[in-house]
Structure formats: structure tokens, C-alpha cells
Design a protein around this motif. Structure first.
Motif, PDB file in Angstrom:
ATOM      1  N   GLY A   1      -3.782   9.097  -1.725  1.00  0.00           N
ATOM      2  CA  GLY A   1      -2.758  10.041  -1.306  1.00  0.00           C
ATOM      3  C   GLY A   1      -1.552   9.437  -0.615  1.00  0.00           C
ATOM      4  O   GLY A   1      -0.644  10.155  -0.233  1.00  0.00           O
ATOM      5  N   LEU A   2      -1.544   8.112  -0.426  1.00  0.00           N
ATOM      6  CA  LEU A   2      -0.391   7.450   0.198  1.00  0.00           C
ATOM      7  C   LEU A   2       0.328   6.588  -0.827  1.00  0.00           C
ATOM      8  O   LEU A   2      -0.301   5.853  -1.588  1.00  0.00           O
ATOM      9  CB  LEU A   2      -0.833   6.564   1.365  1.00  0.00           C
ATOM     10  CG  LEU A   2      -1.225   7.252   2.663  1.00  0.00           C
ATOM     11  CD1 LEU A   2      -1.649   6.222   3.696  1.00  0.00           C
ATOM     12  CD2 LEU A   2      -0.076   8.078   3.211  1.00  0.00           C
ATOM     13  N   SER A   3       1.647   6.663  -0.797  1.00  0.00           N
ATOM     14  CA  SER A   3       2.465   5.812  -1.661  1.00  0.00           C
ATOM     15  C   SER A   3       2.558   4.413  -1.064  1.00  0.00           C
ATOM     16  O   SER A   3       2.053   4.163   0.043  1.00  0.00           O
ATOM     17  CB  SER A   3       3.867   6.409  -1.782  1.00  0.00           C
ATOM     18  OG  SER A   3       4.510   6.371  -0.516  1.00  0.00           O
ATOM     19  N   MET A   4       3.219   3.523  -1.766  1.00  0.00           N
ATOM     20  CA  MET A   4       3.439   2.175  -1.220  1.00  0.00           C
ATOM     21  C   MET A   4       4.181   2.258   0.107  1.00  0.00           C
ATOM     22  O   MET A   4       3.853   1.525   1.049  1.00  0.00           O
ATOM     23  CB  MET A   4       4.227   1.308  -2.209  1.00  0.00           C
ATOM     24  CG  MET A   4       3.392   0.770  -3.339  1.00  0.00           C
ATOM     25  SD  MET A   4       4.290  -0.431  -4.322  1.00  0.00           S
ATOM     26  CE  MET A   4       4.827   0.606  -5.661  1.00  0.00           C
ATOM     27  N   ALA A   5       5.160   3.136   0.192  1.00  0.00           N
ATOM     28  CA  ALA A   5       5.912   3.294   1.447  1.00  0.00           C
ATOM     29  C   ALA A   5       4.991   3.774   2.563  1.00  0.00           C
ATOM     30  O   ALA A   5       5.076   3.296   3.701  1.00  0.00           O
ATOM     31  CB  ALA A   5       7.067   4.270   1.251  1.00  0.00           C
ATOM     32  N   GLY A   6       4.113   4.710   2.254  1.00  0.00           N
ATOM     33  CA  GLY A   6       3.174   5.207   3.239  1.00  0.00           C
ATOM     34  C   GLY A   6       2.215   4.123   3.714  1.00  0.00           C
ATOM     35  O   GLY A   6       1.951   3.990   4.917  1.00  0.00           O
ATOM     36  N   TRP A   7       1.699   3.343   2.770  1.00  0.00           N
ATOM     37  CA  TRP A   7       0.806   2.235   3.145  1.00  0.00           C
ATOM     38  C   TRP A   7       1.548   1.188   3.956  1.00  0.00           C
ATOM     39  O   TRP A   7       1.000   0.607   4.900  1.00  0.00           O
ATOM     40  CB  TRP A   7       0.143   1.617   1.917  1.00  0.00           C
ATOM     41  CG  TRP A   7      -1.001   2.440   1.439  1.00  0.00           C
ATOM     42  CD1 TRP A   7      -1.072   3.184   0.297  1.00  0.00           C
ATOM     43  CD2 TRP A   7      -2.246   2.641   2.120  1.00  0.00           C
ATOM     44  NE1 TRP A   7      -2.275   3.835   0.228  1.00  0.00           N
ATOM     45  CE2 TRP A   7      -3.014   3.506   1.333  1.00  0.00           C
ATOM     46  CE3 TRP A   7      -2.778   2.181   3.313  1.00  0.00           C
ATOM     47  CZ2 TRP A   7      -4.295   3.925   1.705  1.00  0.00           C
ATOM     48  CZ3 TRP A   7      -4.048   2.584   3.688  1.00  0.00           C
ATOM     49  CH2 TRP A   7      -4.786   3.441   2.891  1.00  0.00           C
ATOM     50  N   ASN A   8       2.799   0.923   3.589  1.00  0.00           N
ATOM     51  CA  ASN A   8       3.589  -0.025   4.369  1.00  0.00           C
ATOM     52  C   ASN A   8       3.708   0.458   5.815  1.00  0.00           C
ATOM     53  O   ASN A   8       3.570  -0.332   6.748  1.00  0.00           O
ATOM     54  CB  ASN A   8       4.978  -0.223   3.764  1.00  0.00           C
ATOM     55  CG  ASN A   8       5.830  -1.141   4.609  1.00  0.00           C
ATOM     56  OD1 ASN A   8       5.520  -2.307   4.803  1.00  0.00           O
ATOM     57  ND2 ASN A   8       6.910  -0.601   5.161  1.00  0.00           N
ATOM     58  N   ALA A   9       3.951   1.750   5.998  1.00  0.00           N
ATOM     59  CA  ALA A   9       4.080   2.294   7.351  1.00  0.00           C
ATOM     60  C   ALA A   9       2.779   2.125   8.128  1.00  0.00           C
ATOM     61  O   ALA A   9       2.785   1.623   9.262  1.00  0.00           O
ATOM     62  CB  ALA A   9       4.474   3.772   7.287  1.00  0.00           C
ATOM     63  N   VAL A  10       1.672   2.510   7.532  1.00  0.00           N
ATOM     64  CA  VAL A  10       0.375   2.425   8.218  1.00  0.00           C
ATOM     65  C   VAL A  10       0.060   0.978   8.603  1.00  0.00           C
ATOM     66  O   VAL A  10      -0.259   0.677   9.760  1.00  0.00           O
ATOM     67  CB  VAL A  10      -0.751   2.997   7.323  1.00  0.00           C
ATOM     68  CG1 VAL A  10      -2.120   2.671   7.893  1.00  0.00           C
ATOM     69  CG2 VAL A  10      -0.574   4.503   7.146  1.00  0.00           C
TER      70      VAL A  10
END
Length: 152
Positions: free
Chosen positions: A127-136
Motif C-alpha cells: 500500500g505504499l509507493s516508492m515515495a511513501g517507503w522513502n519517507a518511512v
């Protein structure tokens, strides 16, 4: 763990995220958008800061490393929000130098350029995009930098 270990983890984390991004781009064919590039620059800065801090650690370098990781994390949150249509992303794009190009060469360059919109999710996991994973992951790296700051 020692301060040096935490600096190494944070530095290698940013390096791994950069290698992953480049792998997605050059091996996977996922062309980055403008916001993807914005997320890469602070990682490069964090890697350079980390390399220097491993050689000669001091509080300022560790704080700058944490700040770099935090900046890319914020860019990741912003980009993920654009992808999920929570807010609008940048409406501008960049182009290369066209000085001296004739119209045919310019048209060919425009038509052959890969187009990736900032609001498209081109890959996701859990459920997370690359941008979301980068943030986490970037915020985890901030915690690593801060752990280094707490160690003598």
C-alpha cells in the motif's frame, strides 16, 4: 552500539536507498519524476556527510546528516500526498538546453523523452509507493542519526 555504528547505519541506509532508486530507474525502467529527483539529493548529501563523519565525527555533521534525512523524508511525504491526490504537486517541469537546436531536433528530443507524472504511482508494496517507503525509511534514518548524536 557506538556512535560510529549509528553513523554507518544511517550512511549506508541513504546509500542503499539511492542504489535502489537508481536500480528502479536503470534496471527496472521506472523513470523518475521531478519529485523523485528532489528526494534523491538529500540522500546524496547524507552519504557525503556520513562519510566525513565516519572519518572525523562531530555533533554538527551528525545534526546535518539527520537534517538531510529529514528533508528527504518530508519530500517523500509530500510526493506520496501528491500521488494519493491529497494535494497538488508542482505544475512545472524541466527541460534540457535547447540552444542551437533546430525544430526537428527539438521535436525529436521532446517525443523521445520519458514522461513520468508526479501524481502517478508506478510501483507500490503493502500500500505504499516508492515515495511513501522513502519517507518511512528516511525517518528511521533520522532516528539513527539522532542515536549517533546521543552516543559519546
Amino acid at each position: 552500539m557506538t556512535q560510529r555504528h549509528w553513523i554507518m547505519i544511517a550512511t549506508l541506509g541513504s546509500a542503499a536507498l539511492m542504489l535502489g532508486a537508481l536500480g528502479f530507474q536503470y534496471l527496472g525502467g521506472f523513470h523518475p519524476c521531478k519529485l523523485c529527483y528532489w528526494q534523491r539529493y538529500p540522500h546524496v548529501i547524507a552519504v557525503v556527510i556520513g562519510a566525513i563523519a565516519l572519518w572525523m565525527p562531530n555533533r554538527l555533521l551528525i545534526i546535518l546528516g539527520a537534517a538531510s534525512a529529514a528533508v528527504t523524508g518530508v519530500f517523500g511525504v509530500y510526493h506520496a500526498g501528491v500521488e494519493w491526490k491529497w494535494w497538488q504537486g508542482p505544475t512545472t517541469c524541466t527541460s534540457s538546453d535547447i540552444t542551437g537546436m533546430n525544430t526537428d531536433a527539438l521535436f525529436d528530443q521532446i517525443m523521445s523523452a520519458p514522461l513520468t507524472r508526479c501524481d502517478d504511482i508506478v510501483w507500490q508494496l503493502a500500500g505504499l509507493s516508492m515515495a511513501g517507503w522513502n519517507a518511512v525509511i528516511s525517518f528511521v534514518l533520522v532516528a539513527c542519526w539522532l542515536m549517533a548524536l546521543r552516543r559519546p
